[in-house]
Write a protein that holds these residues in place. Structure first.
Motif, PDB file in Angstrom:
ATOM      1  N   LEU A 282       0.990  -1.176   0.151  1.00  0.00           N
ATOM      2  CA  LEU A 282      -0.081  -0.049   0.131  1.00  0.00           C
ATOM      3  C   LEU A 282       1.009   1.133  -0.023  1.00  0.00           C
ATOM      4  O   LEU A 282       2.040   1.184  -0.388  1.00  0.00           O
ATOM      5  N   SER A 283       0.230   2.333   0.432  1.00  0.00           N
ATOM      6  CA  SER A 283       1.035   3.478   0.593  1.00  0.00           C
ATOM      7  C   SER A 283       1.327   4.096   2.009  1.00  0.00           C
ATOM      8  O   SER A 283       0.561   5.096   2.272  1.00  0.00           O
ATOM      9  N   PRO A 284       2.172   3.626   2.687  1.00  0.00           N
ATOM     10  CA  PRO A 284       2.272   4.052   4.168  1.00  0.00           C
ATOM     11  C   PRO A 284       2.566   5.592   4.307  1.00  0.00           C
ATOM     12  O   PRO A 284       2.510   6.152   4.994  1.00  0.00           O
ATOM     13  N   ASP A 285       3.460   5.816   2.976  1.00  0.00           N
ATOM     14  CA  ASP A 285       3.776   7.271   2.974  1.00  0.00           C
ATOM     15  C   ASP A 285       2.561   8.319   2.840  1.00  0.00           C
ATOM     16  O   ASP A 285       2.766   9.248   3.368  1.00  0.00           O
ATOM     17  N   THR A 286       1.758   7.857   2.100  1.00  0.00           N
ATOM     18  CA  THR A 286       0.338   8.621   2.014  1.00  0.00           C
ATOM     19  C   THR A 286      -0.159   8.661   3.419  1.00  0.00           C
ATOM     20  O   THR A 286      -0.565   9.593   3.889  1.00  0.00           O
ATOM     21  N   SER A 287      -0.654   7.442   3.826  1.00  0.00           N
ATOM     22  CA  SER A 287      -1.328   7.349   5.095  1.00  0.00           C
ATOM     23  C   SER A 287      -0.385   8.100   6.304  1.00  0.00           C
ATOM     24  O   SER A 287      -1.335   8.522   7.218  1.00  0.00           O
ATOM     25  N   GLY A 288       0.671   8.011   6.440  1.00  0.00           N
ATOM     26  CA  GLY A 288       1.478   8.857   7.131  1.00  0.00           C
ATOM     27  C   GLY A 288       1.734  10.375   6.872  1.00  0.00           C
ATOM     28  O   GLY A 288       1.458  11.142   7.732  1.00  0.00           O
ATOM     29  N   TYR A 289       2.370  10.516   5.812  1.00  0.00           N
ATOM     30  CA  TYR A 289       2.950  11.833   5.478  1.00  0.00           C
ATOM     31  C   TYR A 289       1.649  12.898   5.462  1.00  0.00           C
ATOM     32  O   TYR A 289       1.562  13.838   5.722  1.00  0.00           O
ATOM     33  N   ASP A 312      -6.146   3.686  -3.644  1.00  0.00           N
ATOM     34  CA  ASP A 312      -6.213   2.488  -4.158  1.00  0.00           C
ATOM     35  C   ASP A 312      -5.049   1.984  -4.992  1.00  0.00           C
ATOM     36  O   ASP A 312      -4.902   1.167  -5.851  1.00  0.00           O
ATOM     37  N   ASN A 313      -4.011   2.810  -4.634  1.00  0.00           N
ATOM     38  CA  ASN A 313      -2.607   2.521  -5.310  1.00  0.00           C
ATOM     39  C   ASN A 313      -1.998   1.402  -4.426  1.00  0.00           C
ATOM     40  O   ASN A 313      -1.562   1.447  -3.234  1.00  0.00           O
ATOM     41  N   VAL A 314      -1.823   0.314  -5.281  1.00  0.00           N
ATOM     42  CA  VAL A 314      -0.935  -0.824  -4.765  1.00  0.00           C
ATOM     43  C   VAL A 314      -0.179  -1.701  -5.789  1.00  0.00           C
ATOM     44  O   VAL A 314      -0.335  -1.402  -6.790  1.00  0.00           O
ATOM     45  N   THR A 315       0.836  -2.163  -5.237  1.00  0.00           N
ATOM     46  CA  THR A 315       1.923  -2.690  -6.031  1.00  0.00           C
ATOM     47  C   THR A 315       1.977  -4.238  -5.411  1.00  0.00           C
ATOM     48  O   THR A 315       2.179  -4.467  -4.241  1.00  0.00           O
ATOM     49  N   LEU A 316       1.863  -5.218  -6.327  1.00  0.00           N
ATOM     50  CA  LEU A 316       2.439  -6.631  -5.707  1.00  0.00           C
ATOM     51  C   LEU A 316       3.604  -6.596  -5.519  1.00  0.00           C
ATOM     52  O   LEU A 316       4.459  -6.464  -6.469  1.00  0.00           O
ATOM     53  N   ILE A 317       4.272  -6.935  -4.465  1.00  0.00           N
ATOM     54  CA  ILE A 317       5.568  -7.176  -4.355  1.00  0.00           C
ATOM     55  C   ILE A 317       6.049  -8.603  -3.938  1.00  0.00           C
ATOM     56  O   ILE A 317       5.191  -9.331  -3.187  1.00  0.00           O
ATOM     57  N   THR A 318       6.929  -9.213  -4.435  1.00  0.00           N
ATOM     58  CA  THR A 318       7.321 -10.598  -4.295  1.00  0.00           C
ATOM     59  C   THR A 318       8.846 -10.689  -4.029  1.00  0.00           C
ATOM     60  O   THR A 318       9.491  -9.697  -4.247  1.00  0.00           O
ATOM     61  N   ARG A 319       9.376 -11.989  -3.909  1.00  0.00           N
ATOM     62  CA  ARG A 319      10.801 -11.888  -3.770  1.00  0.00           C
ATOM     63  C   ARG A 319      11.567 -11.426  -5.122  1.00  0.00           C
ATOM     64  O   ARG A 319      12.591 -11.007  -4.883  1.00  0.00           O
ATOM     65  N   GLU A 320      10.973 -11.390  -6.144  1.00  0.00           N
ATOM     66  CA  GLU A 320      11.436 -10.762  -7.277  1.00  0.00           C
ATOM     67  C   GLU A 320      11.681  -9.372  -7.449  1.00  0.00           C
ATOM     68  O   GLU A 320      12.585  -8.824  -7.949  1.00  0.00           O
ATOM     69  N   ASN A 321      10.890  -8.488  -6.777  1.00  0.00           N
ATOM     70  CA  ASN A 321      10.739  -7.116  -7.193  1.00  0.00           C
ATOM     71  C   ASN A 321      10.547  -6.190  -5.768  1.00  0.00           C
ATOM     72  O   ASN A 321      10.470  -5.231  -5.787  1.00  0.00           O
ATOM     73  N   PHE A 322      10.602  -6.945  -4.508  1.00  0.00           N
ATOM     74  CA  PHE A 322      10.357  -6.168  -3.191  1.00  0.00           C
ATOM     75  C   PHE A 322      11.681  -5.303  -2.779  1.00  0.00           C
ATOM     76  O   PHE A 322      10.981  -4.000  -2.546  1.00  0.00           O
ATOM     77  N   GLN A 323      12.833  -5.359  -3.427  1.00  0.00           N
ATOM     78  CA  GLN A 323      13.789  -4.514  -2.885  1.00  0.00           C
ATOM     79  C   GLN A 323      13.658  -3.230  -3.618  1.00  0.00           C
ATOM     80  O   GLN A 323      13.678  -2.207  -3.231  1.00  0.00           O
ATOM     81  N   GLN A 324      13.213  -3.448  -5.042  1.00  0.00           N
ATOM     82  CA  GLN A 324      13.358  -2.181  -5.874  1.00  0.00           C
ATOM     83  C   GLN A 324      11.802  -1.417  -5.480  1.00  0.00           C
ATOM     84  O   GLN A 324      12.109  -0.106  -5.572  1.00  0.00           O
ATOM     85  N   GLU A 325      11.117  -2.057  -5.103  1.00  0.00           N
ATOM     86  CA  GLU A 325       9.606  -1.249  -4.745  1.00  0.00           C
ATOM     87  C   GLU A 325       9.714  -0.664  -3.512  1.00  0.00           C
ATOM     88  O   GLU A 325       9.139   0.378  -3.328  1.00  0.00           O
ATOM     89  N   LEU A 326      10.225  -1.212  -2.674  1.00  0.00           N
ATOM     90  CA  LEU A 326      10.460  -0.463  -1.376  1.00  0.00           C
ATOM     91  C   LEU A 326      11.404   0.527  -1.298  1.00  0.00           C
ATOM     92  O   LEU A 326      11.233   1.608  -0.525  1.00  0.00           O
ATOM     93  N   THR A 327      12.413   0.194  -2.070  1.00  0.00           N
ATOM     94  CA  THR A 327      13.399   1.416  -2.375  1.00  0.00           C
ATOM     95  C   THR A 327      12.827   2.752  -2.855  1.00  0.00           C
ATOM     96  O   THR A 327      13.030   4.095  -2.387  1.00  0.00           O
ATOM     97  N   LYS A 328      12.029   2.460  -3.841  1.00  0.00           N
ATOM     98  CA  LYS A 328      10.959   3.778  -4.091  1.00  0.00           C
ATOM     99  C   LYS A 328      10.559   4.546  -3.326  1.00  0.00           C
ATOM    100  O   LYS A 328      10.450   5.676  -3.402  1.00  0.00           O
ATOM    101  N   ILE A 329      10.017   4.028  -2.008  1.00  0.00           N
ATOM    102  CA  ILE A 329       9.204   4.723  -1.011  1.00  0.00           C
ATOM    103  C   ILE A 329      10.279   4.922   0.062  1.00  0.00           C
ATOM    104  O   ILE A 329       9.819   5.235   1.141  1.00  0.00           O
ATOM    105  N   GLY A 330      11.321   4.674  -0.030  1.00  0.00           N
ATOM    106  CA  GLY A 330      12.155   4.695   1.048  1.00  0.00           C
ATOM    107  C   GLY A 330      12.144   3.813   2.127  1.00  0.00           C
ATOM    108  O   GLY A 330      12.577   4.219   3.363  1.00  0.00           O
ATOM    109  N   LEU A 331      11.959   2.719   1.966  1.00  0.00           N
ATOM    110  CA  LEU A 331      11.518   1.656   3.045  1.00  0.00           C
ATOM    111  C   LEU A 331      12.676   0.674   2.975  1.00  0.00           C
ATOM    112  O   LEU A 331      12.363  -0.589   3.743  1.00  0.00           O
ATOM    113  N   TRP A 332      13.439   0.504   1.998  1.00  0.00           N
ATOM    114  CA  TRP A 332      14.397  -0.552   1.914  1.00  0.00           C
ATOM    115  C   TRP A 332      15.600  -0.273   2.826  1.00  0.00           C
ATOM    116  O   TRP A 332      16.252   0.801   2.734  1.00  0.00           O
ATOM    117  N   LYS A 333      15.887  -1.184   3.935  1.00  0.00           N
ATOM    118  CA  LYS A 333      16.848  -0.810   4.710  1.00  0.00           C
ATOM    119  C   LYS A 333      17.936  -2.086   4.600  1.00  0.00           C
ATOM    120  O   LYS A 333      17.916  -3.042   4.212  1.00  0.00           O
TER     121      LYS A 333
END
Ligand code: GLA
Length: 333
Positions: A282-289, A312-333
């Motif tokens: 989901l968009s925790p950035d929207t829900s928080g910021y 209604d903005n969602v992206t399916l994350i799997t082992r294939e793309n989760f690093q990339q998608e989380l990086t986009k919203i600053g959540l990859w550590k």
């Protein structure tokens, strides 16, 4: 001599006054808002808090974070906020039926209220549409979750005659019911027979809660059940279900669990493989910021947030793309 000294003390007095004036102006400008969440232990809510604090840093306001696991703590938190000079708060309540009590308490303390994630309901169980609310387009997101599960089953070449779904439900929460309803619709549309879908009500909305509910459904499965789909309203509703399938002896290759949130699935997706296939991020950035920013705008300019903002903005994350998608919203550590 005397005149000189008199003039000097006048200057001093003026400086003191100016300094005092400046201090009180600065104090008047410090805006505080509360951010109250029902399950502070859940990464979803920690992420909302982090984004709210980011908004505070960017825009110059203070966020007072309070965990409110029950009604008593919620009402006490509202008093605490008022005593600390907050002007309003964003809240995901521990129980949506607290809505009228929360609004009464907030009114008494002259605090503005913006609900996030879980919408308040009134004494008749109807949504309190007068209270601004930012939440999911829940049915639609559930449908996407169901479709993601069905697509993956197809990709794995599963025979739907040997495929069963366990849907962990939490119907007490409207956003929960709508998500699982949407998910089930999509599974049926993809060809899964209604009698291959088992509903497992959760007593608590957490990992142990979904482990228990799934366990009670697994014992009801017929012997032809070879493949399993595990659903539920958020990540923890699916994570516990997947754990239950492991204990019951199902291999990861025979299980497709897809959660919702994304934030609570990061550790799981870091594992090389498991029956937890992915999550609808989901968009925790929207829900928080955004919610914190909207509250700040409301208390400083009087501009009230929209009564309902559906995310209604969602992206399916799997082992294939989760690093990339989380990086986009600053959540990859
Ligand atoms: C509910 C759930 C959370 C999260 C939010 C998203 O509050 O309990 O885990 O899914 O909705 O709005």
């Amino acid at each position: 001599m005397f005149a000189h000294r008199f003039a000097r003390s006048l200057v001093c007095a003026a400086t003191v006054l100016a300094a005092a004036g400046f201090t009180s102006l600065a104090a008047a400008e410090e805006v505080k808002i509360g951010f109250l969440v029902k399950q502070a232990e859940e990464p979803w809510f920690q992420t909302e808090w982090a984004f709210a604090e980011k908004a505070g840093k960017d825009k110059g306001f203070t966020v007072i974070k309070i965990a409110v696991p029950d009604g008593e703590k919620t009402l006490a938190a509202i008093d605490t906020l008022a005593a600390n000079g907050a002007k309003g708060f964003v809240i995901c309540p521990p129980d949506t039926s607290l809505g009228p009590a929360i609004m009464a308490k907030a009114k008494l303390n002259d605090l503005k209220v913006l609900a996030v994630d879980d919408r308040f309901v009134d004494a008749k169980g109807q949504p309190m549409e007068d209270v601004p609310y930012v939440g999911l387009a829940a049915f639609k997101i559930g449908e996407k979750q169901g479709k993601a599960m069905a697509d993956e089953a197809k990709k794995r070449g599963w025979d739907l005659k040997e495929t069963f779904a366990v849907i962990n439900t939490f119907d007490e929460l409207d956003t929960g019911k709508k998500r699982t309803d949407g998910s089930v619709e999509a599974l049926k549309a993809a060809g899964l027979a209604a009698d291959h879908i088992l509903f497992a009500p959760q007593k608590t909305l957490d990992v142990p809660g979904s482990m228990d509910s799934t366990n009670s459904a697994l014992v009801k499965l017929p012997s032809e059940a070879k493949n399993l789909i595990i659903g539920g309203m958020n990540d923890s509703s699916v994570l516990g279900g997947v754990r239950a399938t492991e204990s019951a002896g199902f291999a990861a290759a025979n299980v497709i669990g897809v959660g919702i949130n994304g934030t609570d699935a990061i550790g799981e997706l870091k594992k090389a493989s498991s029956g937890f296939y992915g999550s609808m991020l989901l968009s925790p950035d929207t829900s928080g910021y955004e919610t914190a920013s909207q509250m700040f705008t409301w208390v400083t300019t009087g501009k009230e947030p929209a009564k309902y903002t559906a995310l209604d903005n969602v992206t399916l994350i799997t082992r294939e793309n989760f690093q990339q998608e989380l990086t986009k919203i600053g959540l990859w550590k």
